[in-house]
Design a protein around this motif. Structure first.
Motif, PDB file in Angstrom:
ATOM      1  N   ARG A 189      26.641   4.147  15.509  1.00 23.19           N
ATOM      2  CA  ARG A 189      26.236   5.556  15.408  1.00 23.19           C
ATOM      3  C   ARG A 189      25.545   5.832  14.071  1.00 23.19           C
ATOM      4  O   ARG A 189      24.483   6.447  14.021  1.00 23.19           O
ATOM      5  N   SER A 190      26.145   5.364  12.972  1.00 26.35           N
ATOM      6  CA  SER A 190      25.556   5.679  11.660  1.00 26.35           C
ATOM      7  C   SER A 190      24.223   4.941  11.466  1.00 26.35           C
ATOM      8  O   SER A 190      23.327   5.455  10.797  1.00 26.35           O
ATOM      9  N   ILE A 191      24.090   3.769  12.059  1.00 25.18           N
ATOM     10  CA  ILE A 191      22.818   3.034  11.950  1.00 25.18           C
ATOM     11  C   ILE A 191      21.724   3.793  12.712  1.00 25.18           C
ATOM     12  O   ILE A 191      20.608   3.965  12.231  1.00 25.18           O
ATOM     13  N   GLU A 192      22.078   4.312  13.876  1.00 24.43           N
ATOM     14  CA  GLU A 192      21.108   5.089  14.668  1.00 24.43           C
ATOM     15  C   GLU A 192      20.726   6.372  13.922  1.00 24.43           C
ATOM     16  O   GLU A 192      19.536   6.693  13.797  1.00 24.43           O
ATOM     17  N   ILE A 193      21.736   7.076  13.396  1.00 26.18           N
ATOM     18  CA  ILE A 193      21.449   8.342  12.699  1.00 26.18           C
ATOM     19  C   ILE A 193      20.588   8.076  11.456  1.00 26.18           C
ATOM     20  O   ILE A 193      19.652   8.820  11.169  1.00 26.18           O
ATOM     21  N   SER A 194      20.875   6.989  10.742  1.00 25.01           N
ATOM     22  CA  SER A 194      20.083   6.651   9.554  1.00 25.01           C
ATOM     23  C   SER A 194      18.627   6.418   9.950  1.00 25.01           C
ATOM     24  O   SER A 194      17.697   6.885   9.273  1.00 25.01           O
ATOM     25  N   LYS A 195      18.422   5.720  11.063  1.00 26.32           N
ATOM     26  CA  LYS A 195      17.055   5.402  11.512  1.00 26.32           C
ATOM     27  C   LYS A 195      16.288   6.675  11.893  1.00 26.32           C
ATOM     28  O   LYS A 195      15.177   6.912  11.420  1.00 26.32           O
ATOM     29  N   VAL A 196      16.911   7.504  12.735  1.00 28.51           N
ATOM     30  CA  VAL A 196      16.165   8.688  13.193  1.00 28.51           C
ATOM     31  C   VAL A 196      15.965   9.695  12.061  1.00 28.51           C
ATOM     32  O   VAL A 196      14.958  10.406  12.023  1.00 28.51           O
ATOM     33  N   SER A 197      16.898   9.742  11.123  1.00 34.95           N
ATOM     34  CA  SER A 197      16.760  10.687  10.011  1.00 34.95           C
ATOM     35  C   SER A 197      15.639  10.247   9.080  1.00 34.95           C
ATOM     36  O   SER A 197      14.859  11.066   8.587  1.00 34.95           O
ATOM     37  N   ARG A 198      15.557   8.929   8.845  1.00 34.23           N
ATOM     38  CA  ARG A 198      14.457   8.411   8.012  1.00 34.23           C
ATOM     39  C   ARG A 198      13.122   8.746   8.678  1.00 34.23           C
ATOM     40  O   ARG A 198      12.187   9.222   8.024  1.00 34.23           O
ATOM     41  N   GLU A 199      13.058   8.553   9.988  1.00 31.24           N
ATOM     42  CA  GLU A 199      11.815   8.839  10.713  1.00 31.24           C
ATOM     43  C   GLU A 199      11.503  10.342  10.749  1.00 31.24           C
ATOM     44  O   GLU A 199      10.347  10.730  10.890  1.00 31.24           O
TER      45      GLU A 199
ATOM     46  N   THR B 297       0.799  -1.230   0.000  1.00 33.25           N
ATOM     47  CA  THR B 297       0.000   0.000   0.000  1.00 33.25           C
ATOM     48  C   THR B 297       0.832   1.280   0.000  1.00 33.25           C
ATOM     49  O   THR B 297       0.288   2.367  -0.142  1.00 33.25           O
ATOM     50  N   GLN B 298       2.124   1.169   0.218  1.00 26.85           N
ATOM     51  CA  GLN B 298       2.917   2.403   0.270  1.00 26.85           C
ATOM     52  C   GLN B 298       4.374   2.181  -0.110  1.00 26.85           C
ATOM     53  O   GLN B 298       4.863   1.054  -0.129  1.00 26.85           O
ATOM     54  N   VAL B 299       5.030   3.308  -0.380  1.00 28.02           N
ATOM     55  CA  VAL B 299       6.444   3.268  -0.722  1.00 28.02           C
ATOM     56  C   VAL B 299       7.240   3.024   0.566  1.00 28.02           C
ATOM     57  O   VAL B 299       6.820   3.426   1.656  1.00 28.02           O
ATOM     58  N   ILE B 300       8.368   2.332   0.454  1.00 25.01           N
ATOM     59  CA  ILE B 300       9.233   2.250   1.631  1.00 25.01           C
ATOM     60  C   ILE B 300      10.358   3.271   1.464  1.00 25.01           C
ATOM     61  O   ILE B 300      10.732   3.611   0.331  1.00 25.01           O
ATOM     62  N   ILE B 301      10.853   3.759   2.576  1.00 23.61           N
ATOM     63  CA  ILE B 301      11.890   4.783   2.524  1.00 23.61           C
ATOM     64  C   ILE B 301      13.133   4.221   3.204  1.00 23.61           C
ATOM     65  O   ILE B 301      13.055   3.718   4.333  1.00 23.61           O
ATOM     66  N   ARG B 302      14.255   4.273   2.489  1.00 22.50           N
ATOM     67  CA  ARG B 302      15.516   3.834   3.091  1.00 22.50           C
ATOM     68  C   ARG B 302      16.434   5.038   3.168  1.00 22.50           C
ATOM     69  O   ARG B 302      16.444   5.878   2.257  1.00 22.50           O
ATOM     70  N   TYR B 303      17.173   5.138   4.260  1.00 19.89           N
ATOM     71  CA  TYR B 303      18.058   6.293   4.474  1.00 19.89           C
ATOM     72  C   TYR B 303      19.400   5.756   4.929  1.00 19.89           C
ATOM     73  O   TYR B 303      19.465   4.997   5.900  1.00 19.89           O
ATOM     74  N   ARG B 304      20.439   6.116   4.207  1.00 18.68           N
ATOM     75  CA  ARG B 304      21.770   5.688   4.656  1.00 18.68           C
ATOM     76  C   ARG B 304      22.675   6.889   4.891  1.00 18.68           C
ATOM     77  O   ARG B 304      23.003   7.632   3.970  1.00 18.68           O
ATOM     78  N   TYR B 305      23.011   7.072   6.174  1.00 18.62           N
ATOM     79  CA  TYR B 305      23.941   8.137   6.575  1.00 18.62           C
ATOM     80  C   TYR B 305      25.328   7.535   6.632  1.00 18.62           C
ATOM     81  O   TYR B 305      25.521   6.481   7.236  1.00 18.62           O
ATOM     82  N   ASP B 306      26.292   8.199   6.009  1.00 18.59           N
ATOM     83  CA  ASP B 306      27.664   7.694   6.061  1.00 18.59           C
ATOM     84  C   ASP B 306      28.633   8.853   6.244  1.00 18.59           C
ATOM     85  O   ASP B 306      28.505   9.895   5.613  1.00 18.59           O
ATOM     86  N   MET B 307      29.584   8.642   7.149  1.00 14.67           N
ATOM     87  CA  MET B 307      30.583   9.671   7.386  1.00 14.67           C
ATOM     88  C   MET B 307      31.890   9.205   6.738  1.00 14.67           C
ATOM     89  O   MET B 307      32.383   8.113   7.056  1.00 14.67           O
TER      90      MET B 307
END
Ligand code: UDP
Length: 240
Positions: free
Chosen positions: A94-104, A68-78
C-alpha cells in the motif's frame, strides 16, 4: 463484529455533522522542521501528517542521476500508532503504491530541467489516519516543496470524493470509506489539470461527472488554505 452504522447520511447530514459537499476542518503550518529545506504539517479532520522536502541535492547512488533533469523521490509512511490496529512498521504494498501515485501527482508541476543530476526527496509521515491520508500527504508535500523554494508551475491540491448512502460526498472519513460505495482520491493543479485519479468502488457516468465537479470545489478550498499557510510564513520576509 461490524461497527457499520445503519445510516451514514441522515437528513442531508453526515455522522460528523457535515453536509455532503463539506471538507473536514483543516489546519496547516509551514516550516515546522528545522533540518528540512521545506516542511509542512497538515490536519484534515482525524488525519495528521507531516511532509519534509530535502533538495535539490546530489543523487546517491550516482547511477540513478539523470543528465537533463532532477529526479523526484517520494516516500509515504504511516506510523504504526497512526491507526486503530497497529500497523507493522516499514514499507508495504500500500505505501509503495501511495508513494508512486503521489510522486506522479506532484511531478508535473516541478520545473525538473532546472536541476539536472540532482534529486528532490519528499518524505511524508502519517501520524494519525482517518481516510484520505494520501491526499493530505500530497497537499502537505506541495506546500513543503514551495517552502523549500523549488520552482513550480503551481501548487497541487488534493481531496477525495466518493459515494456514501447513494450520495456523492466530499472528503470521506474512515467510516464512510469502509462502508460507502465508492472512494475516489483526486489531485489537481490550480487550473484544474488532474494529476491523480484513483477509484475504489463503482460510480455511474453521471455520478463520476458530479464527483469530479465536487472534487474541483474541494481542491479550490484546499488551495486557499495552502496559499494562506505559505503567505503567513513568508509575509514580511524580504528577498534582500
Ligand atoms: N488504514 C488502516 N490500516 C492500514 C491502512 C489503512 O487503519 O494498514 C485506514 C486509515 O485510516 C486510512 C484508511 O484506512 O486512512 C483508508 O486507507 P486507504 O488505503 O484508502 O488510503 P487513504 O484513504 O488513507 O489515502
Amino acid at each position: 463484529m461490524s461497527d457499520k452504522p445503519n445510516k451514514l447520511i441522515e437528513k442531508g447530514k453526515r455522522l460528523d455533522g457535515r453536509k455532503v459537499d463539506e471538507l473536514r476542518p483543516i489546519k496547516m503550518e509551514v516550516g515546522v522542521l528545522k533540518r528540512a529545506d521545506g516542511s509542512c504539517y497538515m490536519e484534515l479532520g482525524g488525519n495528521k501528517a507531516i511532509a519534509a522536502v530535502y533538495g535539490p541535492r546530489a543523487v546517491h547512488p550516482r547511477h540513478l542521476q539523470e543528465a537533463t533533469q532532477v529526479i523526484i523521490r517520494y516516500r509515504y509512511d504511516m506510523a504504526s500508532f497512526s491507526v486503530k490496529e497497529r500497523k507493522r512498521p516499514g514499507p508495504d504494498r500500500r505505501s509503495i503504491e501511495i508513494s508512486k501515485v503521489s510522486r506522479e501527482a506532484l511531478a508535473p508541476v516541478i520545473l525538473k530541467e532546472y536541476f539536472p543530476r540532482s534529486v528532490i526527496d519528499i518524505f511524508v509521515e502519517i501520524l494519525q489516519a482517518d481516510a484520505g491520508t494520501r491526499t493530505v500527504g500530497i497537499n502537505a508535500s506541495s506546500v513543503a516543496l514551495a517552502d523549500a523554494g523549488i520552482p513550480m508551475r503551481g501548487i497541487v491540491s488534493s481531496c477525495a470524493v466518493g459515494k456514501v448512502d447513494g450520495e456523492i460526498v466530499l472528503d470521506l472519513t474512515g467510516q464512510e470509506d469502509n462502508y460507502g460505495e465508492a472512494d475516489m482520491p483526486i489531485a489537481m493543479t490550480q487550473d484544474g489539470k488532474i494529476t491523480l485519479l484513483q477509484m475504489d468502488g463503482h460510480l455511474t457516468k453521471e455520478e463520476f461527472a458530479q464527483a469530479i465537479e465536487l472534487a474541483k470545489k474541494g481542491c479550490k478550498q484546499i488551495y486557499e488554505v495552502q496559499r494562506s499557510a505559505l503567505i503567513s510564513k513568508y509575509e514580511g520576509v524580504s528577498n534582500v
